[in-house]
Design an enzyme around this catalytic site. Structure first.
Site, mmCIF file in Angstrom:
data_model
loop_
_atom_site.group_PDB
_atom_site.id
_atom_site.type_symbol
_atom_site.label_atom_id
_atom_site.label_comp_id
_atom_site.label_asym_id
_atom_site.label_seq_id
_atom_site.Cartn_x
_atom_site.Cartn_y
_atom_site.Cartn_z
ATOM 1 N N CYS A 177 -19.295 2.496 -1.540
ATOM 2 C CA CYS A 177 -19.530 1.791 -2.800
ATOM 3 C C CYS A 177 -20.811 2.229 -3.499
ATOM 4 C CB CYS A 177 -19.549 0.300 -2.550
ATOM 5 S SG CYS A 177 -18.013 -0.251 -1.823
ATOM 6 N N ASP B 6 0.874 -1.182 0.000
ATOM 7 C CA ASP B 6 0.000 0.000 0.000
ATOM 8 C C ASP B 6 0.903 1.222 0.000
ATOM 9 O OD1 ASP B 6 -3.188 0.345 1.081
ATOM 10 O OD2 ASP B 6 -1.918 2.131 1.094
ATOM 11 N N THR C 20 -13.584 -1.517 -8.179
ATOM 12 C CA THR C 20 -14.738 -1.265 -9.048
ATOM 13 C C THR C 20 -14.389 -0.157 -10.039
ATOM 14 O OG1 THR C 20 -16.202 -1.905 -7.286
ATOM 15 C CG2 THR C 20 -17.178 -0.605 -9.057
ATOM 16 N N ASN D 115 -24.457 -3.056 -8.230
ATOM 17 C CA ASN D 115 -24.540 -2.083 -7.137
ATOM 18 C C ASN D 115 -25.634 -1.044 -7.394
ATOM 19 O OD1 ASN D 115 -22.665 -3.280 -5.559
ATOM 20 N ND2 ASN D 115 -21.159 -1.638 -5.613
ATOM 21 N N LEU E 169 -17.962 -8.255 -2.241
ATOM 22 C CA LEU E 169 -17.850 -8.325 -0.780
ATOM 23 C C LEU E 169 -18.662 -7.225 -0.136
ATOM 24 C CD1 LEU E 169 -13.942 -8.585 -0.577
ATOM 25 C CD2 LEU E 169 -15.594 -10.453 -0.792
ATOM 26 N N LYS F 86 -21.036 6.038 -4.740
ATOM 27 C CA LYS F 86 -20.073 6.438 -5.781
ATOM 28 C C LYS F 86 -20.244 5.608 -7.060
ATOM 29 C CE LYS F 86 -15.897 3.742 -4.794
ATOM 30 N NZ LYS F 86 -15.943 2.775 -5.846
HETATM 31 C C1 UGA Z 1 -21.991 -3.059 -1.437
HETATM 32 C C2 UGA Z 1 -22.593 -4.271 -2.140
HETATM 33 O O1 UGA Z 1 -23.675 -4.809 -1.368
HETATM 34 C C3 UGA Z 1 -21.529 -5.358 -2.327
HETATM 35 O O2 UGA Z 1 -22.072 -6.452 -3.063
HETATM 36 C C4 UGA Z 1 -20.355 -4.752 -3.111
HETATM 37 O O3 UGA Z 1 -19.307 -5.700 -3.284
HETATM 38 C C5 UGA Z 1 -19.806 -3.560 -2.334
HETATM 39 O O4 UGA Z 1 -20.860 -2.584 -2.152
HETATM 40 C C6 UGA Z 1 -18.678 -2.966 -3.123
HETATM 41 O O5 UGA Z 1 -18.929 -2.422 -4.193
HETATM 42 O O6 UGA Z 1 -17.514 -3.131 -2.745
HETATM 43 P P1 UGA Z 1 -21.400 -2.466 1.109
HETATM 44 O O7 UGA Z 1 -20.980 -1.127 0.620
HETATM 45 O O8 UGA Z 1 -20.527 -3.192 2.078
HETATM 46 O O9 UGA Z 1 -21.598 -3.484 -0.129
HETATM 47 O O10 UGA Z 1 -22.808 -2.256 1.800
HETATM 48 P P2 UGA Z 1 -24.297 -2.793 1.602
HETATM 49 O O11 UGA Z 1 -24.534 -3.951 2.464
HETATM 50 O O12 UGA Z 1 -24.608 -2.934 0.170
HETATM 51 O O13 UGA Z 1 -25.112 -1.546 2.198
HETATM 52 C C7 UGA Z 1 -25.034 -0.269 1.565
HETATM 53 C C8 UGA Z 1 -25.916 0.725 2.241
HETATM 54 O O14 UGA Z 1 -27.281 0.443 1.982
HETATM 55 C C9 UGA Z 1 -25.796 0.796 3.761
HETATM 56 O O15 UGA Z 1 -25.753 2.149 4.151
HETATM 57 C C10 UGA Z 1 -27.060 0.122 4.264
HETATM 58 O O16 UGA Z 1 -27.460 0.609 5.526
HETATM 59 C C11 UGA Z 1 -28.032 0.535 3.174
HETATM 60 N N1 UGA Z 1 -29.204 -0.367 3.041
HETATM 61 C C12 UGA Z 1 -29.035 -1.675 2.723
HETATM 62 C C13 UGA Z 1 -30.479 0.148 3.204
HETATM 63 O O17 UGA Z 1 -30.654 1.358 3.478
HETATM 64 N N2 UGA Z 1 -31.561 -0.680 3.049
HETATM 65 C C14 UGA Z 1 -31.410 -1.993 2.741
HETATM 66 O O18 UGA Z 1 -32.430 -2.692 2.605
HETATM 67 C C15 UGA Z 1 -30.122 -2.507 2.574
#
Ligand code: UGA
Length: 450
Positions: free
Chosen positions: A279, A30, A121, A227, A154, A282
């Site tokens: 994620c 890194d 990404t 996403n 992930l 953006k």
């Molecule tokens: C997301 C994707 O789910 C992953 O598959 C992807 O690999 C990752 O981005 C990435 O691009 O690296 P992540 O950012 O860890 O994963 O978070 P999520 O679980 O997707 O949640 C994102 C946001 O949505 C959170 O703020 C969560 O609170 C919100 N959310 C989620 C809701 O407001 N409602 C829901 O029903 C689900």
């Protein structure tokens, strides 16, 4: 296989640690030397459940090493996973300068053929640019590079389990030899030939992942399209929630029934403060820009973004109507991370909410089980509580901004006793309106009768 991972953020560190866990020899690098120093001295630069088991074990077995000098990583690996950040530029496009920089380092320093795999990404067609960059920067050395796209799916908070038990592995390649190399890397995951370190009772029953071979452009598009679709689902649920609120329906009942239709599915339909993190917001922006530049009108996704931004105002209005005057009021905030089980506060709705409240003159005391250190760096002006009870002390309202399990299990009678006024505004529909009412709270949430 000898693999180098470039970038040790959430994606790179999990990828490197898990590749070592399944048997490869891995070197992670890194450009932030302090991160490498932390890792080398046995520390953890991020909170991600499972890493605390996987990293020390892999280091002890000699399969995982860290280095601050990228040249060492180039000399080490036969394959490279590029896991550097692709943050948004002011216009919303993805900033690909870190990828370009990595391409230059690999191309100028490599002495033997290398496989370069994009895991960050990136917008579709980045793989083509990467290939061109490697050949331009490496024109003096005549080393052969092959390029692949292997998007990660992930989720922060469950990333280790997601890596080891993925539902699908997508590889965007240009030839069979590259596909074979990638298959060799993922063989233990595909054949489930490892003992899962984050063992849960479901582990042995999880079906092996699908292996999907695509073009590089398709693999890149799959990630952005996935996403963006998740973001769209959340905004859709939030609009239905607003409607349920007006019509006296219950969003919980509505999405539960909707989700039972296998064509819709139950996940990502939770209404509330909306989506955040590094994620979804953006990637959505970058995807809209990519569409625009490609001459495709994807304004539908602009609406998704707009709806999400308005969640904070909607939440604030619930609080304001309950409090009447917000200025000068003591408000407790539970949760700062963008979602539970992470310390990540980047683009967290909770942080936007606190900033909004500060702008309105509220006095904030916040608590989060893991994210307070990171939050302090961007919000030094608020008070941080040691416990959820401490955040509730003398507060005229307590807001739930992240659905940590810990908050579900709080002693709510104790919270009520500590508060100046027992008002809860639940931005994640974490609690039961009936139970909170029975306990003597004024309780507001999203899309459910108060
Ligand atoms: C997301 C994707 O789910 C992953 O598959 C992807 O690999 C990752 O981005 C990435 O691009 O690296 P992540 O950012 O860890 O994963 O978070 P999520 O679980 O997707 O949640 C994102 C946001 O949505 C959170 O703020 C969560 O609170 C919100 N959310 C989620 C809701 O407001 N409602 C829901 O029903 C689900």
């Amino acid at each position: 296989m000898k693999i180098s991972v470039i970038g040790t953020g959430y994606v790179g560190l999990v990828t490197g640690a898990c590749l070592a866990e399944i048997g490869h020899e891995v070197m992670c690098t890194d450009n932030d030397a302090s991160k490498i120093q932390t890792l080398e001295s046995g520390g953890m630069p991020i909170y991600e459940p499972g890493l605390e088991k996987v990293i020390p074990k892999a280091r002890k077995d000699g399969r995982l090493k860290f280095c601050a000098n990228p040249s060492d990583a180039v000399a080490f690996g036969d394959a490279f996973f590029i896991c550097v950040g692709t943050p948004p530029l002011p216009n919303g496009d993805a900033d690909l300068s870190a990828i370009d920089h990595v391409a230059r380092v690999i191309a100028t320093e490599a002495k033997s053929p290398k496989l370069v795999i994009e895991k960050s990404t990136v917008p579709a067609r980045t793989g083509q640019e990467l290939k061109r960059a490697l050949s331009v920067y490496g024109r003096k050395s005549n080393v052969k590079f092959s390029v692949a796209s292997n998007p990660e799916f992930l989720r922060e908070g469950t990333a280790v389990a997601d890596f080891l038990h993925p539902d699908r592995i997508v590889v965007g390649v240009e030839d069979e030899a590259t596909e074979r190399q990638l298959k060799e890397i993922y063989k233990p995951v595909l054949e489930r030939k490892f003992k899962c370190p984050v063992h849960s009772p479901e582990c042995p029953n999880v079906p092996p992942p699908a292996w999907l071979v695509t073009t590089i452009n398709s693999a890149e598009l799959i990630k952005h399209a996935s996403n963006s679709f998740l973001a769209l689902k959340i905004s859709y649920a939030n609009m239905v929630s607003d409607l349920a609120e007006r019509l006296g329906a219950d969003i919980g009942e509505v999405v539960r029934a909707m989700g039972m239709d296998p064509r819709i599915g139950p996940s990502f339909l939770s209404a509330g403060l909306g989506f955040g993190g590094f994620c979804l917001p953006k990637d959505l922006q970058a995807f809209v820009h990519l569409a625009e530049r490609s001459g495709v009108d994807f304004t539908m996704l602009r609406e998704v973004e707009k709806i999400n931004k308005k969640r904070i105002d909607h939440f604030y209005e619930k609080l304001r109507s309950a409090l009447w005057v917000v200025r000068g009021k003591k408000i407790g905030v539970l949760g700062l991370a963008f979602k539970p089980n992470t310390d990540d506060v980047r683009f967290a709705p909770a942080i936007d909410l606190v900033n909004h409240l500060l702008g309105e003159g509220a006095v904030i005391r916040a608590y989060d089980p893991e994210a307070m250190e990171r939050a302090r760096a961007i919000l030094p002006q608020i008070e941080y509580a040691k416990t959820a009870y401490d955040a509730a002390k003398d507060a005229e309202a307590l807001l739930i901004a992240t659905e940590w399990d810990e908050f579900r299990k709080l002693d709510w009678d104790r919270i009520r006793g500590a508060m100046a006024r027992p008002l809860i505004v639940d931005g994640r529909n974490l609690l039961s309106p009936r139970e909170m009412k029975d306990r003597g709270f004024e309780y507001r949430s999203f899309g459910r009768p108060d």
